[in-house]
Design an enzyme around this catalytic site. Structure first.
Site: not given
Ligand code: ADP
Ligand code: ZN
Ligand code: MG
Length: 654
Positions: A251-252, A254, A257-258, A473-474, A550
């Site tokens: 997954g993307p 943040g 996953k961790t 523009h905007e 754009d």
């Molecule tokens: P990844 O490993 O996918 O890059 P992390 O697990 O390191 O993302 O997420 C970073 C932080 O973002 C986590 O420590 C948490 O605080 C927050 N976070 C991310 N996803 C969630 C979620 N689904 N629910 C709650 N907190 C989340």
């Molecule tokens: Zn523009």
């Molecule tokens: Mg991670």
């Protein structure tokens, strides 16, 4: 002049200021190496110092002399004190009794007092001075009858010279052996392994439960099964079911996953070995592979347990066939990982979790059955998920009753969990900065804006001409959105300059999450993107560089429509296959055949032109609205959605 025509696109801009996890860990790794370097440099210095000290103690003669200046030396000869002079290199040594007498005398004293012989006795300390080119010196000695001679340069014994030669070498050999033992110890020794590289978290000590992860219900459901395997493996083995060996979280950045991997360990209450892919990639060849071996050895001893390899792409990258810029060390490590994964039985109760945000670069061998055969998608959260994540991260915060988390979730489509956690924290910081007694909805709105468009930079001053251009523009974007049926409503137009080169922006909040876009909606989004430049042309009959982002996005969308979505005339309902020419991973290989590429280019240009002309004509027709709204925007700098809509309704003609 960014046009965030919906927040899904804000994705790009947030990525920019998010730390790339890959880079982060590489940095940490470098740091490790640096530490190692200073460490070894210190030991090196200490060893060198030791060599000097020992050399000094062993091989420098220790006779005490009374240092006198040359004139004193001469007067000592004159008054008969010095009776014997040795010419020793660049110095004269003068004895007040003859040297042989002195030794006899000393031996006598030593014998009578029954002490060991020492030449250091002060009674006969020889005088010492440095030579001066004085032709009268030798005649003086002759005159005074002083016995003089040149000493042979001291010839150290063969043994001593051998030792002094070998000694540094010995020291270095010992030092080297010690260092290399340390290094391999790091790779193979159980003790140093735990200390330095993998964090072994004891049972349930991650302290994280599934309830700490919001949204991601599907991922959680899959992982709950993994937890069950770990808790009751017999339930599955009795049934003859195969327990998966490896689960890959994809997954993307943040998205949690961790966090999910930690939650699995927390729920299962089993030991959790966590390592980052980058930890395996070391400067010493073979260390990574040794680490993998050791990791699995330990895990088997501690089973049932979880091995978690975060950011596995650092080692799991496709092995290069051509070996251009290939990384032997990484490949060795990957091979070792594959060997280890094949070599154990999942009935041992070891489950390997891994996470990556770049599954496409992983070596296919990793994804084969028996390895990471299970993949769990950890995607960006939907509306409900975002609300739940915000709820978790605002739990301990002082919110006032104006805060509507649902609305915040609506406004943050396309953001990942980490971004939302960041927004919650940012809102709290803003509230503190503005001396609010609690966090308000406005604080949240500001936090979102900040995280989406970069820091507000009021200090950056645009000259009047630039400001006017940005305003038109905007307004062009906003007005085109207003005039395009089915387009998301404009919620804000701003010409307050922000970070990352955006001089102004138009925000459109989609009323709901969109996963499907129709052909007309895609074309509509292209129109909105083109609206900025078209408005500039209508107003100033001249265009500027401000629209480059754009138009590149508009052309990307059109190109995707042709190549991926099958929305072109000639290749309707088919995707265009990419050719597999060129060496993988090396740019320069053509993606499409020449003829197809030509068609894509022609069709893109035709479509963009067609849309641009239509948008321009539409703005031309609504020049009055454009004029009024842009002037209002120049006055206020920011127009809220309803203000804009009122003006647009008043002045536009359909
Ligand atoms: P990844 O490993 O996918 O890059 P992390 O697990 O390191 O993302 O997420 C970073 C932080 O973002 C986590 O420590 C948490 O605080 C927050 N976070 C991310 N996803 C969630 C979620 N689904 N629910 C709650 N907190 C989340
Ligand atoms: Zn523009
Ligand atoms: Mg991670």
């Amino acid at each position: 002049m960014e046009n965030n025509d919906n927040l899904l696109m804000a994705d790009d801009s947030t990525k920019k200021h998010k730390q790339d996890p890959g880079i982060h860990t590489t940095g940490k790794n470098n740091n490790d190496n640096r530490k190692k370097f200073t460490y070894s440099a210190w030991s090196f210095l200490i060893a060198l110092l030791l060599v000097f000290i020992i050399n000094y103690l062993l091989f420098t003669p220790h006779i005490q002399y009374a240092n006198v200046d040359y004139s004193t030396f001469k007067s000592l000869i004159n008054d008969g004190t010095i009776v014997q002079v040795a010419f020793d290199g660049d110095q004269y040594i003068g004895y007040s009794v003859t040297k042989s007498n002195a030794v006899d005398m000393l031996s006598e004293i030593a014998r009578s007092r029954q002490i060991p012989l020492s030449l250091d006795t002060t009674a006969i300390v020889p005088y010492q001075t440095y030579m001066i080119d004085d032709p009268s010196f030798v005649p003086l000695l002759d005159e005074k009858g002083v016995e003089y001679y040149a000493t042979e340069p001291p010839k150290p014994s063969v043994l001593a010279s051998l030792i002094s030669m070998l000694f540094p070498i010995i020291i270095f050999i010992v030092f080297y052996a010690w260092m290399s033992k340390k290094i391999t110890g790091q790779a193979q020794g159980v003790m140093s392994f735990n200390q330095n590289k993998s964090q072994l978290v004891a049972e349930g000590e991650t302290g994280i439960r599934f309830s700490d992860v919001a949204g991601e219900d599907e991922a959680k459901a899959e992982l709950e099964e993994v937890v069950d395997f770990l808790k009751r493996p017999e339930k599955y083995t009795e049934m003859g079911a195969h327990i998966p060996k490896g689960v890959l979280l994809v997954g993307p950045p943040g998205t949690g996953k961790t966090l999910l991997a930690k939650a699995v360990a927390g729920e299962a209450g089993v030991p959790f070995f966590r390592m980052s892919g980058a930890d395996f990639v070391e400067m010493f060849v073979g260390v990574g592979a040794a680490r993998v071996r050791d990791l699995f050895k330990q895990a088997k001893e501690k089973s049932p347990c979880i091995i978690f390899i975060d950011e596995i792409d650092a080692i799991g990258r496709q092995r290069s066939s051509a070996n251009i810029g290939g990384n032997d060390e990484r490949e060795q490590t990957l091979n070792q990982l594959l060997v280890e994964m094949d070599g154990f039985d999942s009935r041992t109760g070891v489950i390997i979790l891994a996470a990556t945000n770049r599954p496409e670069i992983l070596d296919p061998a990793l994804l084969r059955p028996g390895r990471f055969d299970r993949q769990v998608l950890v995607d960006k959260p939907d509306l409900a998920g975002r609300e739940a994540i915000l709820r978790i991260h605002t739990k301990g915060m002082k919110l006032d009753e104006s805060v509507d988390l649902r609305k915040i979730a609506q406004a943050s489509a396309g953001l990942a969990g980490a971004d939302l956690a960041n927004i919650a924290n940012e809102a709290a910081l803003i509230a503190v900065r503005e001396h609010h007694s609690s966090i308000s909805q406005t604080d949240f709105e500001n936090a979102i804006e900040k995280s989406i468009a970069g820091l507000e930079r009021k200090s950056r001053v645009l000259d009047e001409k630039e400001r006017t251009r940005v305003a038109y523009h905007e307004t062009g974007h906003a007005l085109t959105a207003f005039l395009t049926p089915g387009s998301s409503p404009v919620s804000k137009i701003s010409i307050v300059p922000r970070g990352y080169g955006a001089l102004g922006y138009t925000l459109q909040y989609p009323t709901e999450d969109r996963f499907l876009l129709s052909e007309n909606e895609l074309l509509g989004s292209v129109d909105v993107l083109l609206g900025g430049r078209a408005a500039e042309e209508v107003t100033f009959s001249d265009i500027s560089t401000g629209a480059s982002n754009d138009i590149s996005r508009a052309s990307d969308t059109v190109r995707q429509m042709i190549t991926e979505y099958g929305m072109s005339e000639r290749y309707r309902n088919m995707t265009l296959p990419k050719t597999k020419s060129g060496i993988e991973g090396v740019s320069g290989g053509k993606e499409y055949s020449e003829k197809t590429q030509e068609y894509i280019d022609n069709e893109t240009s035709r479509l963009i032109n067609e849309r641009y002309n239509a948008v321009k004509a539409n703005l031309e027709k609504n020049k009055e609205a454009l004029e009024h709204i842009a002037q209002e925007l120049l006055k206020k700098e920011v127009l809220e959605g309803d203000e804009f809509e009122a003006l647009a309704k008043q002045y536009t003609v359909k």
